[in-house]
Design a protein around this motif. Structure first.
Motif, short mmCIF file in Angstrom:
data_model
loop_
_atom_site.label_atom_id
_atom_site.label_comp_id
_atom_site.label_asym_id
_atom_site.label_seq_id
_atom_site.Cartn_x
_atom_site.Cartn_y
_atom_site.Cartn_z
N UNK A 147 0.82 -1.20 -0.06
CA UNK A 147 -0.01 0.11 -0.02
C UNK A 147 1.00 1.28 -0.19
N UNK A 148 0.21 2.30 -0.89
CA UNK A 148 1.22 3.39 -0.74
C UNK A 148 0.49 4.81 -0.10
N UNK A 149 1.39 5.38 0.55
CA UNK A 149 0.95 6.76 1.02
C UNK A 149 -0.36 6.49 2.04
N UNK A 150 -0.17 5.55 2.98
CA UNK A 150 -0.88 5.23 4.08
C UNK A 150 -0.18 5.21 5.25
N UNK A 151 -0.98 5.43 6.28
CA UNK A 151 -0.19 5.52 7.86
C UNK A 151 -0.84 4.87 8.77
N UNK A 152 -0.62 4.28 9.88
CA UNK A 152 -1.28 3.49 10.64
C UNK A 152 -0.98 4.41 12.12
N UNK A 153 -2.11 5.13 12.65
CA UNK A 153 -1.96 5.93 13.76
C UNK A 153 -3.01 5.31 14.94
N UNK A 154 -2.39 5.53 16.09
CA UNK A 154 -3.46 5.08 17.23
C UNK A 154 -4.71 5.45 16.94
N UNK A 155 -5.61 4.84 17.64
CA UNK A 155 -7.04 5.24 17.71
C UNK A 155 -7.48 6.50 18.37
N UNK A 156 -8.45 7.29 17.78
CA UNK A 156 -8.53 8.49 17.99
C UNK A 156 -9.51 8.82 19.32
N UNK A 157 -9.24 9.32 20.19
CA UNK A 157 -9.90 9.58 21.52
C UNK A 157 -9.47 10.83 21.85
N UNK A 158 -10.79 11.72 21.61
CA UNK A 158 -10.47 13.17 21.73
C UNK A 158 -10.39 13.72 23.23
N UNK A 159 -9.33 14.41 23.42
CA UNK A 159 -9.07 14.87 24.91
C UNK A 159 -8.65 16.15 24.76
N UNK A 160 -9.28 17.16 25.84
CA UNK A 160 -8.90 18.71 25.70
C UNK A 160 -7.37 18.89 26.29
N UNK A 161 -6.69 17.64 26.94
CA UNK A 161 -5.51 17.77 27.13
C UNK A 161 -4.52 18.19 26.16
N UNK A 162 -4.84 17.64 24.69
CA UNK A 162 -4.03 17.74 23.93
C UNK A 162 -3.67 19.11 23.50
N UNK A 163 -4.52 20.10 23.91
CA UNK A 163 -4.16 21.39 23.64
C UNK A 163 -2.96 22.03 23.94
N UNK A 164 -2.19 21.35 25.09
CA UNK A 164 -1.04 21.64 25.59
C UNK A 164 0.22 21.15 24.60
N UNK A 165 -0.15 20.57 23.70
CA UNK A 165 0.84 20.00 23.17
C UNK A 165 0.92 20.41 21.54
N UNK A 166 -0.20 21.14 21.17
CA UNK A 166 -0.30 21.61 19.85
C UNK A 166 0.62 22.71 19.57
N UNK A 167 0.97 23.71 20.31
CA UNK A 167 2.01 24.63 19.99
C UNK A 167 3.44 24.05 19.87
#
Length: 411
Positions: free
Chosen positions: A209-229
């Protein structure tokens, strides 16, 4: 009405030709890579076979550069020729581009096939356009449609052609809203047919397969805001570093100058890289899925060195005459670096990876909408609004402050 029907038929035929040609070329490249890197070493006991392949490829590229010319043409050269002259040269150029690209891609250069395909398919589309009975405006529209379909097919991104049309520099000709709508419709039809033909033929040949990626399952968490910047900062810095690497390797090439020596130098680097990690070789479009499955087992230091090494090898190959595309290696190396940061984030590592890759690609590509559509099918659809907003914001930032950097970031 008749002219619209004729142009529609041309779009259908053009899409079929673009998709079929791209699939056959890439299938041939994949086959030759398998033979050179797997079949021959299994048959012939050849210690350090990667070193021999790199050096033989360097000799081949050096002789091409010295005796045939500067081939394969880069994507920027091909696009510039198309925009300035309304056509891509093809007389005597098709076989030169194809032959040189075959050596580059088969012998393990950390470069993508997009440069070769753009030059080859662009020449083919121009050749077809020259032989159809069209007015000059019709021929230009035909070529522009083919160019858009090529971009979408090569990057496996259906909407790249529309983004490119939106972001292209305005011409002196002012199109009405209806003409613009028709243009986008023709782009879409041609692109759809090209992608259908491309994928249908590719399914006939075994390939990863080309141009595809496996990332961890999505579990939305507001704490991710501190890692965005921090993720944005890491992505921007890596994008700037990627451009700076190009500056360094160009200086090395300027000092050496001799085409055969330069090509052999890059071939030696490819051989040494093959002894370190197979992920350093090739464009990364096929390897990104497999790597993402095992990235969690890598240390942060190893991930960082792989990302830097991949970027350096990409620019060294290019500067030394092994011409090819840098977009797929950029996405791969920035993804590797993104796993460094995501490994220390307790919240939504998939979003962190997306932000880092988007930031670095926006800095290097300088086209926010094209960047967003390229990444649309690489990452989960839920992240697409974030990708678009981030691309636009970083592009504005670089447009305003990039001129203060010691090397060119914006045109």
């Amino acid at each position: 009405m008749k002219s619209h029907l004729t142009h529609l038929i041309h779009c259908l035929l053009l899409g079929a030709i673009v998709g079929t040609s791209a699939a056959l070329f890439l299938s041939g490249i994949n086959g030759s890579i398998h033979v050179v890197w797997h079949v021959i070493p299994d048959v012939i006991d050849m210690p350090y076979h990667g070193m021999w392949i790199g050096l033989l490829g360097g000799l081949g590229i050096g002789l091409v550069q010295k005796h045939i010319g500067d081939y394969p043409k880069t994507m920027h050269e091909t696009v510039a020729a198309f925009k300035n002259e309304g056509r891509v040269p093809y007389r005597g150029a098709l076989w030169k581009n194809a032959g040189a690209a075959w050596i580059v891609l088969t012998c393990g250069a950390s470069l993508g096939p997009e440069a070769a395909l753009i030059s080859i398919l662009g020449g083919m589309v121009t050749w077809i356009g020259d032989r159809l009975r069209m007015t000059e405006p019709q021929r230009q529209t035909f070529l522009q449609t083919g160019y858009a379909a090529m971009l979408s097919t090569i990057f496996h991104a259906p909407f790249v052609s529309v983004s490119e049309a939106i972001e292209e520099e305005p011409s002196q000709e002012t199109l009405s809203k209806w003409d613009t709508f028709q243009k986008i419709v023709y782009y879409g039809i041609c692109t759809l047919i090209a992608l259908l033909c491309f994928r249908s033929i590719m399914h006939l040949f075994p390939h990863t397969p080309v141009f595809s990626i496996k990332i961890p399952p999505i579990a939305w968490n507001v704490g991710v805001i501190w890692y965005i910047v921090p993720a944005v900062v890491v992505g921007v810095i890596f994008g700037l570093l990627f451009l700076l690497m190009e500056h360094w390797t160009d200086k090395v090439a300027y000092i050496v100058k001799h085409p055969v020596r330069l090509a052999l130098m890059a071939g030696l680097a490819i051989g040494l890289a093959s002894l370190i990690s197979p992920y350093l070789l090739f464009s990364g479009e096929h390897e990104i899925l497999e790597f993402s499955k095992e990235a969690s087992s890598w240390s942060v230091g190893a991930l960082f060195l792989l990302a830097i090494g991949k970027g350096l090898l990409t620019h060294l190959c290019f500067s030394c005459g092994w011409k090819g595309g840098k977009i797929f290696p950029l996405i791969f190396s920035s993804t590797v670096l993104a796993f460094c940061l995501s490994s220390v984030s307790p919240f939504m590592p998939g979003l962190i990876i997306t932000v880092v890759v988007t930031a670095s690609c926006t800095v290097v590509l300088r086209q926010p909408l094209v960047t967003a559509t390229l990444l649309l099918f690489l990452f989960p659809l839920q992240f697409f609004p974030i990708i678009v907003l981030l691309s636009l914001g970083i592009h504005q930032l670089m447009s305003r402050y990039g001129k203060y950097l010691p090397f060119a970031v914006v045109k």
